[in-house]
Design a protein around this motif. Structure first.
Motif, PDB file in Angstrom:
ATOM      1  N   ASN A 135      10.855   3.956   2.863  1.00 27.63           N
ATOM      2  CA  ASN A 135      11.641   4.873   2.583  1.00 27.63           C
ATOM      3  C   ASN A 135      12.654   4.921   3.307  1.00 27.63           C
ATOM      4  O   ASN A 135      13.394   5.816   3.857  1.00 27.63           O
ATOM      5  N   ILE A 136      13.538   3.651   3.292  1.00 20.59           N
ATOM      6  CA  ILE A 136      14.763   3.118   3.919  1.00 20.59           C
ATOM      7  C   ILE A 136      15.899   4.180   3.491  1.00 20.59           C
ATOM      8  O   ILE A 136      16.583   4.470   4.496  1.00 20.59           O
ATOM      9  N   ASN A 137      15.720   4.492   2.253  1.00 25.81           N
ATOM     10  CA  ASN A 137      16.752   5.520   1.900  1.00 25.81           C
ATOM     11  C   ASN A 137      16.891   6.571   2.593  1.00 25.81           C
ATOM     12  O   ASN A 137      17.909   7.317   2.746  1.00 25.81           O
ATOM     13  N   ILE A 138      15.564   7.348   2.785  1.00 24.96           N
ATOM     14  CA  ILE A 138      15.557   8.706   3.813  1.00 24.96           C
ATOM     15  C   ILE A 138      16.266   8.279   4.793  1.00 24.96           C
ATOM     16  O   ILE A 138      17.012   9.173   5.569  1.00 24.96           O
ATOM     17  N   TYR A 139      15.694   7.341   5.465  1.00 25.52           N
ATOM     18  CA  TYR A 139      16.575   7.056   7.208  1.00 25.52           C
ATOM     19  C   TYR A 139      17.950   7.002   6.803  1.00 25.52           C
ATOM     20  O   TYR A 139      18.664   7.387   7.683  1.00 25.52           O
ATOM     21  N   PHE A 144      25.285  -1.755   8.837  1.00 26.36           N
ATOM     22  CA  PHE A 144      25.520  -0.429   9.372  1.00 26.36           C
ATOM     23  C   PHE A 144      25.897  -0.226  10.916  1.00 26.36           C
ATOM     24  O   PHE A 144      26.346   0.808  10.851  1.00 26.36           O
ATOM     25  N   HIS A 145      26.249  -1.397  11.696  1.00 29.11           N
ATOM     26  CA  HIS A 145      26.927  -0.980  12.660  1.00 29.11           C
ATOM     27  C   HIS A 145      28.407  -1.148  12.396  1.00 29.11           C
ATOM     28  O   HIS A 145      29.148  -0.511  13.338  1.00 29.11           O
ATOM     29  N   LEU A 146      28.878  -1.315  11.216  1.00 23.22           N
ATOM     30  CA  LEU A 146      30.175  -1.044  10.869  1.00 23.22           C
ATOM     31  C   LEU A 146      30.728   0.224  11.024  1.00 23.22           C
ATOM     32  O   LEU A 146      32.069   0.407  11.238  1.00 23.22           O
ATOM     33  N   LYS A 147      29.856   1.390  10.641  1.00 23.78           N
ATOM     34  CA  LYS A 147      30.243   2.718  10.906  1.00 23.78           C
ATOM     35  C   LYS A 147      29.765   3.448  11.841  1.00 23.78           C
ATOM     36  O   LYS A 147      30.616   4.247  12.373  1.00 23.78           O
ATOM     37  N   ILE A 148      28.447   3.312  12.436  1.00 27.45           N
ATOM     38  CA  ILE A 148      28.231   3.767  13.624  1.00 27.45           C
ATOM     39  C   ILE A 148      27.693   2.774  14.419  1.00 27.45           C
ATOM     40  O   ILE A 148      26.527   1.982  14.242  1.00 27.45           O
ATOM     41  N   SER A 149      28.129   2.719  15.730  1.00 29.88           N
ATOM     42  CA  SER A 149      27.999   1.519  16.749  1.00 29.88           C
ATOM     43  C   SER A 149      26.489   1.593  17.430  1.00 29.88           C
ATOM     44  O   SER A 149      26.263   0.727  17.732  1.00 29.88           O
ATOM     45  N   ASP A 150      26.052   2.810  17.439  1.00 33.35           N
ATOM     46  CA  ASP A 150      24.891   2.883  18.123  1.00 33.35           C
ATOM     47  C   ASP A 150      23.721   3.114  17.086  1.00 33.35           C
ATOM     48  O   ASP A 150      22.558   3.518  17.455  1.00 33.35           O
ATOM     49  N   VAL A 151      23.802   2.634  15.809  1.00 34.79           N
ATOM     50  CA  VAL A 151      22.520   2.576  15.079  1.00 34.79           C
ATOM     51  C   VAL A 151      21.407   1.800  15.575  1.00 34.79           C
ATOM     52  O   VAL A 151      21.738   0.705  16.188  1.00 34.79           O
ATOM     53  N   PRO A 152      20.125   2.210  15.749  1.00 32.09           N
ATOM     54  CA  PRO A 152      18.962   1.568  16.357  1.00 32.09           C
ATOM     55  C   PRO A 152      19.133   0.143  15.575  1.00 32.09           C
ATOM     56  O   PRO A 152      18.833   0.076  14.476  1.00 32.09           O
ATOM     57  N   LYS A 153      18.803  -0.838  16.647  1.00 30.75           N
ATOM     58  CA  LYS A 153      18.297  -2.137  16.068  1.00 30.75           C
ATOM     59  C   LYS A 153      16.950  -2.336  15.574  1.00 30.75           C
ATOM     60  O   LYS A 153      16.778  -3.189  14.542  1.00 30.75           O
ATOM     61  N   ARG A 154      16.214  -1.703  16.183  1.00 31.33           N
ATOM     62  CA  ARG A 154      14.651  -1.715  15.895  1.00 31.33           C
ATOM     63  C   ARG A 154      14.217  -0.067  15.915  1.00 31.33           C
ATOM     64  O   ARG A 154      14.236   0.371  16.714  1.00 31.33           O
ATOM     65  N   ASN A 155      13.496   0.087  14.772  1.00 31.69           N
ATOM     66  CA  ASN A 155      12.951   1.401  14.380  1.00 31.69           C
ATOM     67  C   ASN A 155      11.903   1.193  13.741  1.00 31.69           C
ATOM     68  O   ASN A 155      11.996   0.314  12.493  1.00 31.69           O
ATOM     69  N   TYR A 156      10.690   2.185  13.763  1.00 30.88           N
ATOM     70  CA  TYR A 156       9.738   1.702  12.589  1.00 30.88           C
ATOM     71  C   TYR A 156       9.946   2.174  11.180  1.00 30.88           C
ATOM     72  O   TYR A 156       9.437   1.407  10.310  1.00 30.88           O
ATOM     73  N   GLN A 157      10.999   2.722  11.018  1.00 33.34           N
ATOM     74  CA  GLN A 157      11.554   3.040   9.430  1.00 33.34           C
ATOM     75  C   GLN A 157      12.360   1.939   8.969  1.00 33.34           C
ATOM     76  O   GLN A 157      12.591   1.900   7.820  1.00 33.34           O
ATOM     77  N   VAL A 158      12.692   0.961   9.983  1.00 32.79           N
ATOM     78  CA  VAL A 158      13.140  -0.273   9.634  1.00 32.79           C
ATOM     79  C   VAL A 158      12.228  -1.282   9.282  1.00 32.79           C
ATOM     80  O   VAL A 158      12.394  -2.079   8.080  1.00 32.79           O
ATOM     81  N   ILE A 159      11.015  -1.116   9.996  1.00 30.04           N
ATOM     82  CA  ILE A 159      10.030  -2.306   9.603  1.00 30.04           C
ATOM     83  C   ILE A 159       9.050  -1.431   8.579  1.00 30.04           C
ATOM     84  O   ILE A 159       8.954  -2.575   7.702  1.00 30.04           O
ATOM     85  N   TYR A 211       0.826  -1.119   0.039  1.00 27.52           N
ATOM     86  CA  TYR A 211      -0.042  -0.087  -0.015  1.00 27.52           C
ATOM     87  C   TYR A 211       0.707   1.256  -0.059  1.00 27.52           C
ATOM     88  O   TYR A 211       1.697   1.408   1.019  1.00 27.52           O
ATOM     89  N   LYS A 212       0.794   2.033  -1.163  1.00 29.68           N
ATOM     90  CA  LYS A 212       1.573   2.929  -1.440  1.00 29.68           C
ATOM     91  C   LYS A 212       3.075   3.163  -0.858  1.00 29.68           C
ATOM     92  O   LYS A 212       3.670   3.981  -0.638  1.00 29.68           O
ATOM     93  N   ASN A 213       3.333   1.825  -1.374  1.00 28.75           N
ATOM     94  CA  ASN A 213       5.041   1.426  -1.205  1.00 28.75           C
ATOM     95  C   ASN A 213       5.480   1.843   0.384  1.00 28.75           C
ATOM     96  O   ASN A 213       6.493   2.147   0.443  1.00 28.75           O
ATOM     97  N   MET A 214       4.540   1.566   1.401  1.00 26.18           N
ATOM     98  CA  MET A 214       5.022   1.565   2.564  1.00 26.18           C
ATOM     99  C   MET A 214       6.230   0.594   3.052  1.00 26.18           C
ATOM    100  O   MET A 214       7.084   0.628   3.799  1.00 26.18           O
ATOM    101  N   LEU A 215       6.091  -0.774   2.373  1.00 27.57           N
ATOM    102  CA  LEU A 215       6.862  -1.632   2.428  1.00 27.57           C
ATOM    103  C   LEU A 215       7.794  -1.805   1.157  1.00 27.57           C
ATOM    104  O   LEU A 215       7.623  -1.480   0.173  1.00 27.57           O
ATOM    105  N   SER A 216       9.231  -2.358   1.441  1.00 30.28           N
ATOM    106  CA  SER A 216      10.130  -2.497   0.542  1.00 30.28           C
ATOM    107  C   SER A 216      10.965  -3.812   0.698  1.00 30.28           C
ATOM    108  O   SER A 216      11.013  -4.043   1.848  1.00 30.28           O
ATOM    109  N   HIS A 217      11.267  -4.477  -0.255  1.00 28.29           N
ATOM    110  CA  HIS A 217      12.062  -5.595  -0.021  1.00 28.29           C
ATOM    111  C   HIS A 217      13.569  -5.068  -0.439  1.00 28.29           C
ATOM    112  O   HIS A 217      13.860  -4.296  -1.410  1.00 28.29           O
ATOM    113  N   VAL A 218      14.433  -5.152   0.524  1.00 25.87           N
ATOM    114  CA  VAL A 218      15.712  -4.687   0.607  1.00 25.87           C
ATOM    115  C   VAL A 218      16.942  -5.699   0.465  1.00 25.87           C
ATOM    116  O   VAL A 218      16.736  -6.845   1.032  1.00 25.87           O
ATOM    117  N   MET A 219      17.691  -5.401  -0.536  1.00 17.32           N
ATOM    118  CA  MET A 219      18.867  -6.234  -0.742  1.00 17.32           C
ATOM    119  C   MET A 219      20.231  -5.792  -0.729  1.00 17.32           C
ATOM    120  O   MET A 219      20.422  -4.265  -0.721  1.00 17.32           O
TER     121      MET A 219
END
Length: 205
Positions: A191-195, A172-187, A57-65
């Motif tokens: 728009n993962i690119n914007i995050y 992404f933890h290879l560059k920033i150690s405190d990257v959130p493991k869970r975030n609504y923008q990850v689920i 729906y409105k591209n809310m989800l994306s398959h990421v590779m």
């Protein structure tokens, strides 16, 4: 969903060489499922791209590779997906539960891009990740080991907690150690690119 993938990949790591068995290289025109064995030299890695294929729906989800790009225009694509049994139909209720098996599929770029763009008519977006060659090498070795672990210790796919994005998030933890493991923008990752741009991993301008 990886309903057509019959074999689990096997990866041998020796010094700076990756030897991948059961890498998928399907002929989608003739519908011939093909698996190849291919060697990759880590010293020839030049970049790592994030591939996003929006859907729902409105591209809310994306398959990421992830696409690992080597010299001479050689690419290795990693897609983490749910694996169905032969003849098993897709059900959203099972997608939300720990029902389908988890599989790491290593593709040729030709197989994946042809399938998404030409067969399924998806929009495919590619973003170059801002990582050093050493970080890219470490991420490839990390996911290769995870892929191998599934042979002896199978895991299950879950659309919220163990999906295509959450399983790749450790890169992404290879560059920033405190990257959130869970975030609504990850689920809700349409728009993962914007995050990731906000985190300093890609430049969309």
């Amino acid at each position: 969903l990886a309903k057509m993938t019959k074999y689990l990949p096997e990866i041998n790591i020796e010094w700076n060489q990756l030897h991948i068995k059961n890498m998928r290289d399907m002929n989608h025109i003739e519908q011939i499922e093909k698996y190849i064995t291919k060697d990759f030299n880590l010293n020839n890695l030049i970049e790592l791209n994030l591939i996003s294929v929006p859907f729902w729906y409105k591209n809310m989800l994306s398959h990421v590779m992830l696409e690992y790009v080597f010299q001479d225009d050689i690419s290795l694509v990693l897609s983490i997906e749910a694996r169905r049994k032969p003849g098993e139909k897709f059900l959203v209720s099972k997608w939300l539960c720990f029902w389908y098996g988890l599989i790491y599929i290593w593709w040729t770029a030709h197989d994946l891009i042809w399938l998404r763009k030409d067969i399924r008519k998806n929009k495919v977006f590619t973003y170059k990740l801002k990582l050093t060659q050493e970080q890219i090498q470490k991420s490839l070795l990390f996911f290769a080991q995870r892929s191998n672990n599934l042979i002896s210790k199978p895991k299950y796919y879950n659309s919220l907690f163990s999906n295509c994005t959450t399983n790749l998030w450790d890169v992404f933890h290879l560059k920033i150690s405190d990257v959130p493991k869970r975030n609504y923008q990850v689920i809700l990752n349409g728009n993962i690119n914007i995050y990731l741009e906000k985190l300093g991993y890609i430049d969309t301008h």
